[in-house]
Scaffold this motif. Structure first.
Motif, PDB file in Angstrom:
ATOM      1  N   GLN A  77       0.808  -1.215   0.000  1.00 32.44           N
ATOM      2  CA  GLN A  77       0.000   0.000   0.000  1.00 32.44           C
ATOM      3  C   GLN A  77       0.846   1.272   0.000  1.00 32.44           C
ATOM      4  N   PHE A  78       2.151   1.109   0.209  1.00 32.09           N
ATOM      5  CA  PHE A  78       3.037   2.270   0.316  1.00 32.09           C
ATOM      6  C   PHE A  78       3.852   2.425  -0.960  1.00 32.09           C
ATOM      7  N   GLU A  79       4.244   3.671  -1.246  1.00 31.74           N
ATOM      8  CA  GLU A  79       4.962   3.977  -2.473  1.00 31.74           C
ATOM      9  C   GLU A  79       6.113   4.921  -2.173  1.00 31.74           C
ATOM     10  N   ASP A  80       7.198   4.709  -2.890  1.00 30.29           N
ATOM     11  CA  ASP A  80       8.345   5.612  -2.778  1.00 30.29           C
ATOM     12  C   ASP A  80       8.034   6.858  -3.601  1.00 30.29           C
ATOM     13  N   ARG A  81       7.458   7.871  -2.956  1.00 32.38           N
ATOM     14  CA  ARG A  81       7.017   9.061  -3.682  1.00 32.38           C
ATOM     15  C   ARG A  81       8.181   9.844  -4.274  1.00 32.38           C
ATOM     16  N   TYR A  82       9.310   9.861  -3.590  1.00 27.25           N
ATOM     17  CA  TYR A  82      10.478  10.587  -4.108  1.00 27.25           C
ATOM     18  C   TYR A  82      10.964   9.938  -5.399  1.00 27.25           C
ATOM     19  N   ASP A  83      11.070   8.613  -5.402  1.00 26.37           N
ATOM     20  CA  ASP A  83      11.534   7.906  -6.587  1.00 26.37           C
ATOM     21  C   ASP A  83      10.583   8.127  -7.762  1.00 26.37           C
ATOM     22  N   ALA A  84       9.278   8.070  -7.475  1.00 20.74           N
ATOM     23  CA  ALA A  84       8.282   8.278  -8.532  1.00 20.74           C
ATOM     24  C   ALA A  84       8.358   9.698  -9.077  1.00 20.74           C
ATOM     25  N   ALA A  85       8.534  10.684  -8.189  1.00 18.68           N
ATOM     26  CA  ALA A  85       8.616  12.079  -8.631  1.00 18.68           C
ATOM     27  C   ALA A  85       9.885  12.341  -9.435  1.00 18.68           C
ATOM     28  N   LEU A  86      10.994  11.720  -9.020  1.00 17.28           N
ATOM     29  CA  LEU A  86      12.252  11.886  -9.742  1.00 17.28           C
ATOM     30  C   LEU A  86      12.152  11.282 -11.143  1.00 17.28           C
ATOM     31  N   THR A  87      11.525  10.116 -11.232  1.00 18.07           N
ATOM     32  CA  THR A  87      11.325   9.482 -12.536  1.00 18.07           C
ATOM     33  C   THR A  87      10.458  10.353 -13.433  1.00 18.07           C
ATOM     34  N   GLU A  88       9.410  10.925 -12.861  1.00 17.12           N
ATOM     35  CA  GLU A  88       8.523  11.796 -13.631  1.00 17.12           C
ATOM     36  C   GLU A  88       9.267  13.044 -14.108  1.00 17.12           C
TER      37      GLU A  88
ATOM     38  N   GLU B  32      11.550  12.038 -17.043  1.00 20.95           N
ATOM     39  CA  GLU B  32      10.758  11.777 -18.239  1.00 20.95           C
ATOM     40  C   GLU B  32      10.247  13.077 -18.867  1.00 20.95           C
ATOM     41  N   ALA B  33       9.879  14.051 -18.022  1.00 16.44           N
ATOM     42  CA  ALA B  33       9.405  15.335 -18.535  1.00 16.44           C
ATOM     43  C   ALA B  33      10.514  16.068 -19.278  1.00 16.44           C
ATOM     44  N   LYS B  34      11.744  16.018 -18.742  1.00 18.04           N
ATOM     45  CA  LYS B  34      12.869  16.672 -19.407  1.00 18.04           C
ATOM     46  C   LYS B  34      13.177  16.000 -20.742  1.00 18.04           C
ATOM     47  N   VAL B  35      13.080  14.677 -20.772  1.00 19.96           N
ATOM     48  CA  VAL B  35      13.327  13.956 -22.026  1.00 19.96           C
ATOM     49  C   VAL B  35      12.266  14.320 -23.062  1.00 19.96           C
ATOM     50  N   SER B  36      11.004  14.368 -22.627  1.00 18.01           N
ATOM     51  CA  SER B  36       9.908  14.675 -23.551  1.00 18.01           C
ATOM     52  C   SER B  36      10.008  16.079 -24.118  1.00 18.01           C
ATOM     53  N   SER B  37      10.490  17.022 -23.316  1.00 22.15           N
ATOM     54  CA  SER B  37      10.585  18.410 -23.763  1.00 22.15           C
ATOM     55  C   SER B  37      11.870  18.687 -24.535  1.00 22.15           C
ATOM     56  N   GLY B  38      12.709  17.674 -24.681  1.00 17.68           N
ATOM     57  CA  GLY B  38      13.967  17.862 -25.408  1.00 17.68           C
ATOM     58  C   GLY B  38      15.050  18.519 -24.593  1.00 17.68           C
ATOM     59  N   ASP B  39      14.864  18.597 -23.284  1.00 17.35           N
ATOM     60  CA  ASP B  39      15.860  19.222 -22.416  1.00 17.35           C
ATOM     61  C   ASP B  39      16.964  18.210 -22.107  1.00 17.35           C
ATOM     62  N   THR B  40      17.682  17.807 -23.147  1.00 14.35           N
ATOM     63  CA  THR B  40      18.782  16.858 -23.010  1.00 14.35           C
ATOM     64  C   THR B  40      19.973  17.382 -23.793  1.00 14.35           C
ATOM     65  N   ARG B  41      21.098  16.728 -23.642  1.00 11.95           N
ATOM     66  CA  ARG B  41      22.290  17.068 -24.409  1.00 11.95           C
ATOM     67  C   ARG B  41      22.967  15.777 -24.840  1.00 11.95           C
ATOM     68  N   SER B  42      23.793  15.866 -25.842  1.00 11.46           N
ATOM     69  CA  SER B  42      24.508  14.683 -26.318  1.00 11.46           C
ATOM     70  C   SER B  42      25.453  14.191 -25.232  1.00 11.46           C
ATOM     71  N   LEU B  43      25.547  12.888 -25.112  1.00 12.60           N
ATOM     72  CA  LEU B  43      26.425  12.304 -24.110  1.00 12.60           C
ATOM     73  C   LEU B  43      27.874  12.555 -24.499  1.00 12.60           C
ATOM     74  N   PRO B  44      28.632  13.283 -23.678  1.00 12.89           N
ATOM     75  CA  PRO B  44      30.024  13.584 -24.039  1.00 12.89           C
ATOM     76  C   PRO B  44      30.886  12.335 -23.960  1.00 12.89           C
TER      77      PRO B  44
END
Length: 315
Positions: free
Chosen positions: A206-217, A220-232
């Motif tokens: 019944q319990f959830e790791d809210r921090y882990d879920a929020a960090l994952t979200e 994912e939001a940064k990836v979806s918005s294109g807020d990434t850079r090429s891996l050096p």
């Protein structure tokens, strides 16, 4: 799952061949330390504090620093002479009531899977533990260290759970707990009422790791918005692929050429000088002039020789 240990449980005169599996695995979003400016990974190297040179694993030993500042270096041979329980046996020492094992002592949990030929003795040990409502206290050697552990039953599997040694548990020394505190009956009743209002049967699902879920979200939001850079590409890898390795190769070739010239003698060096272009030839001519016995066979050297003689006649 992958077995990390294979041996047997020594249960009286009965041996139960088993394989050991890690029963737990913490999940978390994997983050790396990177340079904020360019995204490069931050690496850590093993470096000697005395000479500042990098050290390989085969050069590393274990050391103990004494209270008076002396160093004791321990080798693999030293460790091999230490007493250690057999690495392939889980020795049952005694059976104790489960409630007598303080939870603070409990460490990492493993599953024991019986060998194909050991289903019956495994079931015998499991049944004995369940009927007696006790835990088996055992000794086991894991990763070259002897540990205390207990065997207990969870569903249909026997679990091995490592224990801390008694001297590894710190005492709770808080003087404030010895102070006299007055708790009114009404306050205690109110606290008990709160406990009753939140009473429930424990269900960890019944319990959830809210921090882990929020960090994952967030990721994912940064990836979806294109807020990434090429891996050096790390500098070390660039060197392996071309940059650093080419420099090392050129240096090695240069050393080889110099060594070959030295071996062939001065005459060969002069022949090579004649084939070089002007910028490269200047330092070599200077080197040739320093040798009294080196013949001046290049075209440029022969044009200078008469001029030198003419000057001598004029003087």
């Amino acid at each position: 799952m992958r077995a990390i240990w294979k041996g047997a449980v020594a249960f009286g005169l009965v041996n139960v061949p088993v394989r050991l599996y890690a029963a737990t695995g913490e999940h978390e979003v994997t983050l790396h330390q990177v340079h904020a400016a360019d995204g490069g990974r931050i690496r850590y190297k093993k470096v000697c504090s005395v000479d500042g040179e990098p050290v390989t694993m085969d050069e590393i030993a274990k050391g103990y620093e004494t209270a008076d500042g002396e160093l004791v270096v321990l080798t693999d041979e030293d460790f091999s002479r230490l007493p250690l329980a057999t690495e392939r046996e889980i020795e049952v020492l005694e059976f104790v009531p489960a409630e007598q094992v303080d939870p603070i002592l409990l460490g990492k949990t493993y599953y024991l899977e019986p060998d194909k030929t050991a289903a019956k003795p495994y079931a015998l040990l499991r049944g004995a533990l369940e009927e007696a409502d006790r835990m088996a206290v055992v000794k086991v050697a894991l990763r070259q260290r002897e540990s205390m552990a207990v065997l207990r039953v969870r569903d249909k599997v026997i679990c091995l759970q490592t224990l801390l040694w008694p001297d590894e548990v710190r005492a709770a020394d808080f003087p404030i707990l010895d102070a006299e505190v007055t708790v009114k009956p009404a306050e205690l009743a109110m606290a008990q009422s709160l406990v009753d209002s939140l009473a429930a049967d424990f269900d960890p699902s019944q319990f959830e790791d809210r921090y882990d879920a929020a960090l994952t979200e967030l990721i994912e939001a940064k990836v979806s918005s294109g807020d990434t850079r090429s891996l050096p590409q790390p500098a070390a890898e660039e060197g392996k692929e071309g940059g650093g390795e080419v420099v090392d190769l050129l240096a090695a070739l240069q050393r080889s050429v110099e060594k070959a010239r030295s071996a062939r003698g001065g005459a060969a060096s002069s022949d090579e000088d004649a084939a070089d272009d002007e910028p490269a030839a200047k330092p070599r001519r200077k080197r040739a002039a320093a040798g009294d016995d080196e013949p001046k066979t290049s075209g440029k050297a022969t044009t200078k020789a008469p001029a030198k003689k003419a000057k001598a006649k004029a003087s």
